[in-house]
Design a protein around this motif. Structure first.
Motif, PDB file in Angstrom:
ATOM      1  N   GLY A 131       4.732  30.384  14.133  1.00  0.00           N
ATOM      2  CA  GLY A 131       4.762  30.888  15.507  1.00  0.00           C
ATOM      3  C   GLY A 131       3.767  30.184  16.418  1.00  0.00           C
ATOM      4  O   GLY A 131       3.805  30.366  17.640  1.00  0.00           O
ATOM      5  N   HIS A 132       2.861  29.369  15.835  1.00  0.00           N
ATOM      6  CA  HIS A 132       1.952  28.608  16.693  1.00  0.00           C
ATOM      7  C   HIS A 132       2.722  27.523  17.429  1.00  0.00           C
ATOM      8  O   HIS A 132       3.769  27.054  16.964  1.00  0.00           O
ATOM      9  CB  HIS A 132       0.835  27.964  15.860  1.00  0.00           C
ATOM     10  N   VAL A 133       2.164  27.138  18.583  1.00  0.00           N
ATOM     11  CA  VAL A 133       2.814  26.094  19.388  1.00  0.00           C
ATOM     12  C   VAL A 133       1.968  24.831  19.296  1.00  0.00           C
ATOM     13  O   VAL A 133       0.749  24.870  19.469  1.00  0.00           O
ATOM     14  CB  VAL A 133       2.970  26.568  20.852  1.00  0.00           C
ATOM     15  N   ASN A 134       2.646  23.718  18.994  1.00  0.00           N
ATOM     16  CA  ASN A 134       1.955  22.436  18.832  1.00  0.00           C
ATOM     17  C   ASN A 134       2.033  21.634  20.142  1.00  0.00           C
ATOM     18  O   ASN A 134       3.116  21.392  20.661  1.00  0.00           O
ATOM     19  CB  ASN A 134       2.648  21.656  17.701  1.00  0.00           C
ATOM     20  N   LEU A 135       0.872  21.263  20.656  1.00  0.00           N
ATOM     21  CA  LEU A 135       0.832  20.294  21.766  1.00  0.00           C
ATOM     22  C   LEU A 135       0.331  18.996  21.152  1.00  0.00           C
ATOM     23  O   LEU A 135      -0.757  18.949  20.565  1.00  0.00           O
ATOM     24  CB  LEU A 135      -0.151  20.741  22.854  1.00  0.00           C
ATOM     25  N   CYS A 136       1.154  17.946  21.249  1.00  0.00           N
ATOM     26  CA  CYS A 136       0.762  16.668  20.656  1.00  0.00           C
ATOM     27  C   CYS A 136       1.057  15.579  21.673  1.00  0.00           C
ATOM     28  O   CYS A 136       2.172  15.529  22.192  1.00  0.00           O
ATOM     29  CB  CYS A 136       1.580  16.468  19.378  1.00  0.00           C
ATOM     30  N   TYR A 137       0.070  14.768  22.007  1.00  0.00           N
ATOM     31  CA  TYR A 137       0.375  13.729  22.988  1.00  0.00           C
ATOM     32  C   TYR A 137      -0.154  12.357  22.635  1.00  0.00           C
ATOM     33  O   TYR A 137      -1.087  12.223  21.852  1.00  0.00           O
ATOM     34  CB  TYR A 137      -0.041  14.141  24.395  1.00  0.00           C
TER      35      TYR A 137
END
Ligand SMILES: Cc1cc2nc3c(=O)[nH]c(=O)nc-3n(C[C@H](O)[C@H](O)[C@H](O)COP(=O)(O)OP(=O)(O)OC[C@H]3O[C@@H](n4cnc5c(N)ncnc54)[C@H](O)[C@@H]3O)c2cc1C
Length: 369
Positions: free
Chosen positions: A201-207
């Motif tokens: 349920g965690h949200v991944n921000l990857c850039y």
């Protein structure tokens, strides 16, 4: 501990672990990685559906591991204009923490693992000698699955190591409310960011960002505020999302230069053979697929039916046939995406002909294996 193996694999990421599972069914395999499992890893954590059936043949059913089915894309430009479409093949949202650990547990059933770093390898007649920081082993075939850049690439003086790479990447997990089936791809000056959910349920921000744009800022937090937040969709995310780790994961020197699939008789897997631009969301599937190709190509050699040279040449040919076009399209797309004029033009075009976006995405993916 045994010193002689049929196969030694340097690197226990997705490609190395998949290869360890495949080869250890019939051969004596040693896999070497400096990390212990589970561990977080730089990645957007969108796994294309093209490898789901193949993973089932290894007794890994990702339907049982994650309920996050990523089916929709929301793409925005630096000036926050957006376009939405269905993801043609779709994929799973699954963290590398969970996925690599699953593969590791499966590989451990038959392969031997050691926590160490491979420093060198040499071939003499028919045998490779593999040197780690603490030991030395021999094998019939050495496989490198060491990812984007490693000490071994330097030792082997691989061509891409001659060039400095202008890319770095940042990843952080957050608590944030968003639809389970959505992947967001937001552009900002000098880079782009993916946002999607994983199994817990965690949200991944990857850039991915260029050094040029990053170096004017002191740290990730400043860069997020000054650059990412210029895109109003990213600003809204950063304002409302709560980080679940104390620090983000960062890596630098990410090279998209061309690499060879075989060098000095060593077979290269996954990113070690070539890294596709992350915006294509296909590197993980390619890493897994490359292990399958390696297994098919090396088996006849291991059974003494063909020579090593023949089997490595078969691998190289199949690798190029399968992945070269995707890598080329990835490079082209990244070039367009990071050029403001081309992106605006491209987006205008796509807003008039939105059915083209899924067609372009399809070109960076393969058929299910
Ligand atoms: C910013 C970013 C976002 C991405 N997002 C996505 C995405 O959403 N979806 C997708 O499909 N792909 C994505 N990718 C690509 C994907 O992460 C890679 O293609 C994939 O991890 C490749 O797997 P691999 O096995 O080749 O390498 P890795 O998974 O990197 O594994 C390499 C392993 O080698 C080990 N190693 C290194 N040196 C040595 C040594 N000397 N001796 C022994 N072991 C060593 C490392 O510890 C590591 O465990 C992304 C990439 C980046 C940079």
């Amino acid at each position: 501990m045994d010193k002689e193996y049929d196969i030694i694999i340097a690197g226990g990421g997705l490609s190395g672990l998949t290869a360890a599972i495949l080869f250890s069914k019939n051969y004596k395999v040693l896999c070497i990685d400096p990390d212990s499992y589970p561990r977080h890893k730089m990645c957007g954590e969108y796994l294309s559906n093209e490898v789901m059936d193949f993973l089932r043949t290894l007794d890994i059913d990702l339907d049982q591991e994650t309920s996050i089915n990523l089916e929709q894309l929301n793409f925005t430009t630096t000036d926050s204009k957006q376009i939405k479409c269905n993801l043609p093949q779709g994929g799973k949202g699954i963290s590398r923490y969970h996925l690599d650990h699953l593969l590791f547990k499966k590989a451990c059933l038959k392969a031997t693992f050691i926590e160490d770093k491979v420093l060198d390898s040499n071939i003499n007649k028919d045998t490779f000698t593999v040197t780690t920081s603490r030991d030395q082993f021999t094998c019939k075939q050495f496989i490198m699955a060491t990812g984007k850049r490693s000490i071994l690439d330097k030792k082997l003086e691989r061509d891409f190591m001659k060039y400095k790479s202008p890319w770095l990447a940042v990843k952080m997990h957050y608590q944030y409310d968003m639809p389970d089936n959505l992947v967001e791809l937001h552009n900002f000056k000098g880079g782009y960011a993916g946002i999607s959910k994983v199994e817990n349920g965690h949200v991944n921000l990857c850039y991915l960002a260029s050094y040029k744009s990053f170096k004017e800022h002191k740290n990730v937090a400043d860069f997020n505020t000054a650059v990412l937040s210029k895109n109003k969709h990213l600003a809204s995310f950063l304002d409302n999302a709560t980080p679940v780790w104390e620090q983000p994961i960062t890596i630098s020197q990410i090279s998209f230069e061309k690499k060879l699939a075989v060098e000095r008789h060593i077979l290269m897997l996954g990113d070690t053979a070539g890294l596709i631009h992350p915006l294509c969301g296909n590197g993980m599937a390619m890493a897994i697929h490359s292990a399958q190709i390696a297994f098919k190509s090396l088996e006849p050699f291991l059974r003494n039916q063909i020579s090593r040279d023949q089997s490595l040449s078969d691998y190289s040919q199949e690798w190029n046939k399968t992945f070269s076009k995707r890598l080329w399209i990835g490079r082209l797309l990244q070039g367009i995406l990071l050029n403001k004029t081309y992106t605006s033009l491209g987006l205008w075009f796509l807003s008039k002909l939105p059915f083209l976006l899924p067609i372009i995405i399809k070109k960076t993916h393969g058929k299910p294996i």
